[in-house]
Design an enzyme around this catalytic site. Structure first.
Site, PDB file in Angstrom:
ATOM      1  N   THR A   1      -4.377   4.743   7.470  1.00  0.00           N
ATOM      2  CA  THR A   1      -3.349   4.386   6.498  1.00  0.00           C
ATOM      3  C   THR A   1      -2.368   5.545   6.317  1.00  0.00           C
ATOM      4  OG1 THR A   1      -4.855   2.917   5.338  1.00  0.00           O
ATOM      5  CG2 THR A   1      -3.015   3.792   4.071  1.00  0.00           C
TER       6      THR A   1
ATOM      7  N   CYS B   1       0.860  -1.186   0.000  1.00  0.00           N
ATOM      8  CA  CYS B   1       0.000   0.000   0.000  1.00  0.00           C
ATOM      9  C   CYS B   1       0.892   1.230   0.000  1.00  0.00           C
ATOM     10  CB  CYS B   1      -0.887  -0.017   1.243  1.00  0.00           C
ATOM     11  SG  CYS B   1      -1.732   1.549   1.538  1.00  0.00           S
TER      12      CYS B   1
ATOM     13  N   TYR C   1      -9.353   0.832  -5.471  1.00  0.00           N
ATOM     14  CA  TYR C   1      -8.970  -0.569  -5.291  1.00  0.00           C
ATOM     15  C   TYR C   1      -8.946  -1.344  -6.606  1.00  0.00           C
ATOM     16  CZ  TYR C   1      -9.169  -0.237  -0.178  1.00  0.00           C
ATOM     17  OH  TYR C   1      -8.928   0.082   1.131  1.00  0.00           O
TER      18      TYR C   1
ATOM     19  N   GLU D   1      -0.632   1.378   9.361  1.00  0.00           N
ATOM     20  CA  GLU D   1      -1.841   2.017   9.873  1.00  0.00           C
ATOM     21  C   GLU D   1      -1.599   2.397  11.331  1.00  0.00           C
ATOM     22  OE1 GLU D   1      -2.104  -0.833   8.027  1.00  0.00           O
ATOM     23  OE2 GLU D   1      -2.985   0.141   6.293  1.00  0.00           O
TER      24      GLU D   1
ATOM     25  N   CYS E   1      -3.299   7.543  -1.726  1.00  0.00           N
ATOM     26  CA  CYS E   1      -4.589   7.663  -2.426  1.00  0.00           C
ATOM     27  C   CYS E   1      -5.692   8.191  -1.521  1.00  0.00           C
ATOM     28  CB  CYS E   1      -5.023   6.311  -2.966  1.00  0.00           C
ATOM     29  SG  CYS E   1      -3.677   5.272  -3.479  1.00  0.00           S
TER      30      CYS E   1
ATOM     31  N   HIS F   1     -12.691   5.809  -3.264  1.00  0.00           N
ATOM     32  CA  HIS F   1     -11.730   4.830  -2.735  1.00  0.00           C
ATOM     33  C   HIS F   1     -12.077   3.412  -3.214  1.00  0.00           C
ATOM     34  CE1 HIS F   1      -8.069   4.599  -0.563  1.00  0.00           C
ATOM     35  NE2 HIS F   1      -8.487   3.645   0.238  1.00  0.00           N
TER      36      HIS F   1
ATOM     37  N   CYS G   1      -4.938  -0.328  -7.272  1.00  0.00           N
ATOM     38  CA  CYS G   1      -3.818  -0.753  -6.417  1.00  0.00           C
ATOM     39  C   CYS G   1      -3.822  -2.255  -6.165  1.00  0.00           C
ATOM     40  CB  CYS G   1      -3.809   0.025  -5.113  1.00  0.00           C
ATOM     41  SG  CYS G   1      -4.956  -0.550  -3.855  1.00  0.00           S
TER      42      CYS G   1
ATOM     43  N   GLU H   1      -7.660  -5.555   4.048  1.00  0.00           N
ATOM     44  CA  GLU H   1      -8.081  -4.252   3.549  1.00  0.00           C
ATOM     45  C   GLU H   1      -8.978  -4.395   2.327  1.00  0.00           C
ATOM     46  OE1 GLU H   1      -5.151  -1.524   2.127  1.00  0.00           O
ATOM     47  OE2 GLU H   1      -6.253   0.156   2.976  1.00  0.00           O
TER      48      GLU H   1
HETATM   49 FE1  SF4 Z   1      -3.280   1.874  -0.121  1.00  0.00          FE
HETATM   50 FE2  SF4 Z   1      -4.643   1.005  -2.218  1.00  0.00          FE
HETATM   51 FE3  SF4 Z   1      -5.828   2.597  -0.419  1.00  0.00          FE
HETATM   52 FE4  SF4 Z   1      -3.922   3.511  -2.102  1.00  0.00          FE
HETATM   53  S1  SF4 Z   1      -5.987   2.723  -2.660  1.00  0.00           S
HETATM   54  S2  SF4 Z   1      -4.089   3.951   0.046  1.00  0.00           S
HETATM   55  S3  SF4 Z   1      -2.562   1.754  -2.212  1.00  0.00           S
HETATM   56  S4  SF4 Z   1      -5.031   0.512  -0.111  1.00  0.00           S
HETATM   57 FE    FE Z   2      -7.405   1.644   1.874  1.00  0.00          FE
END
Ligand code: SF4
Ligand code: FE
Length: 481
Positions: free
Chosen positions: A189, A98, A294, A255, A102, A290, A297, A445
């Site tokens: 995060t 991660c 996903y 986190e 983001c 968000h 990422c 996550e």
């Molecule tokens: Fe982390 Fe993915 Fe959330 Fe970006 S979108 S902060 S990489 S979990």
């Molecule tokens: Fe996240």
């Protein structure tokens, strides 16, 4: 735009109050457990200066016309939304972790459109204040940690009905120059990789919970903020000074539980203060962005995991078996389905009243609902292909031992031409993503980040027009009501 070194240096100037293992951590930048997550964020700076990836990692600001890091950008079209997902996949591939940045980007975009609507409807100054704040962030190229999830206590009770009123972050007083807030944000995060923290309400509030309808930004080292570092499976392997056992020794995520102890926030950094009617829109839009994220990422990390499984099969001498090839194809199919959802909700994005683009909410929720399942299946197949060695492998110190290392070299060899060390490295990488520190991001996550599965199902039910589908069926079936 800052480069990676400038970013890391800039963190040295922040005075966080951080606790880990019951002790205060003074130097977060060089701490062996924290540094890999700083490296992962640093990649977002490094690639913005790489001519091959600059088009994804940078964008033209609509606020000052300058080239800025995309992580500080307000999406100005569907292309921006698509490039965001492509950027996240790329960074997932480069870090297998991660990269944390983001959450702030998703928070900016949600807060921008909602504060615009508040200013338009209520004649308040929130949007002006927010844009001024964001312009400063773009010019400094800062990392902002988006903070939404409150501890929430008894889930059957509204915020103001909790036995302890601080279980949801709230306004405790309004002063002439600003407000005082108290509460906490959980699962934060990248809390220690960020320069600033942007706090939002955790759910739609009603009138009696107006004190919980609060949105603001403060520098992350502000007095009154305490970060308590969250443990991850196998985290202390990073303190052992070896490389192979960590699986991914360069990158990671983290986190924290972040506590706000009667923190003062000046008015020009407050973007919502009691306007509970706007909390629902803010939470939905942030979650939507968000959930889109996903689809980028997790796919990038999935690419690394699929590659590792394919290597493990090769090193084991099993690559040509038809069932192995089929399992790899299944992993690719699942991974690309997630990407397709991320791209689809982006391509169908539309402008909000502020001009900032919002993803298609139904497709973004479908994206995340799939993310709550497919990475688990991809991880299951990776474990199937890797074999049990990924969890029974001796340590690197035993492998390097002058007396017994030779036994590991001899007996844990797969195909004759591949050195045992390579096999160990790939097994540990699979372990790291499926069971170790990176499993926080790739598995749990995927389930709970950006909202647990039920939250998406509620949104899917709300967004899908079931009445319209029923009328389609009536017409085809010749049913006249
Ligand atoms: Fe982390 Fe993915 Fe959330 Fe970006 S979108 S902060 S990489 S979990
Ligand atoms: Fe996240």
């Amino acid at each position: 735009m800052m480069n990676a070194e400038q970013y890391i240096d800039s963190l040295r100037r922040i005075k966080h109050r951080v606790f880990m293992f019951g002790e205060n951590v003074d130097n977060i930048v060089d701490h062996p457990m924290i540094r890999p997550s700083i490296n992962a964020v640093a990649k977002t700076y490094e690639l913005a200066h790489n001519p091959v990836h600059e088009n994804l990692l940078a964008a033209d600001s609509n606020l000052n016309g300058k080239r800025i890091n995309r992580f500080t950008h307000l999406h100005q079209g569907a292309d921006d939304l698509i490039n965001k997902v492509k950027m996240q996949r790329l960074l997932g591939q480069k870090t297998a972790a991660c990269f944390q940045r983001c959450v702030g980007m998703d928070a900016f975009n949600a807060v921008d459109s909602v504060t615009y609507e508040m200013e338009r409807d209520l004649n308040l100054e929130y949007h002006r204040w927010f844009r001024r704040f964001l312009l400063d962030i773009q010019e400094k190229d800062f990392v902002v940690e988006g903070a939404m999830t409150d501890p929430k206590g008894d889930r059957s009770l509204r915020p103001s009905k909790q036995a302890d009123p601080d279980l949801f972050l709230r306004i405790v007083s309004r002063e002439k120059d600003g407000i005082v807030v108290r509460g906490a944000k959980a699962h934060q995060t990248g809390a220690l990789s960020a320069h600033e923290i942007l706090v939002m309400p955790t759910m739609a509030m009603d009138e009696e919970d107006a004190a919980y309808a609060v949105c603001f930004a403060v520098p992350s080292g502000t007095e009154g903020i305490t970060c308590i570092y969250g443990r991850q499976s196998c985290d202390t392997r990073k303190m052992e000074g070896t490389e192979i056992d960590v699986g991914n020794c360069r990158y990671g995520g983290h986190e924290c539980l972040v506590v706000f102890d009667d923190l003062f926030v000046p008015w020009e950094r407050v973007f919502m203060c009691g306007e509970y009617r706007y909390t629902g829109a803010l939470v939905e839009r942030f979650a939507g962005y968000h959930r889109q994220s996903y689809g980028g990422c997790k796919v990038g990390v999935g690419d690394v995991l699929i590659g590792a499984a394919a290597l493990a099969a090769e090193y084991n001498g099993a690559a040509k078996a038809s069932h192995i090839r089929d399992k790899l194809i299944e992993m690719i199919h699942l991974n690309e389905t997630l990407y397709a959802c991320g791209i689809a909700c982006s391509s169908q994005g539309k402008a909000t009243a502020s001009g900032t683009y919002l993803i298609d909410m139904l497709l973004a929720n479908v994206c995340k609902q799939n993310v709550t399942r497919f990475p688990y299946e991809i991880a299951r197949l990776a474990e199937d292909i890797a074999g049990g060695l990924m969890v029974t492998l001796p340590s690197e110190k035993d492998y390097r031992h002058p007396e017994i290392g030779k036994y590991i070299e001899k007996y844990l060899k797969g195909t004759a031409e591949v050195p045992t060390e390579q096999r160990m490295r790939v097994m540990r990488l699979i372990e790291n993503i499926t069971l170790g520190t990176a499993a926080v991001g790739y598995r749990t996550e995927s389930m709970h980040g950006a909202g647990s599965p039920q939250a998406q199902r509620i949104m899917i039910g709300r967004q899908a027009d079931l009445e319209q589908k029923k009328s389609l069926a009536r017409i085809i079936a010749g049913i006249v009501d």
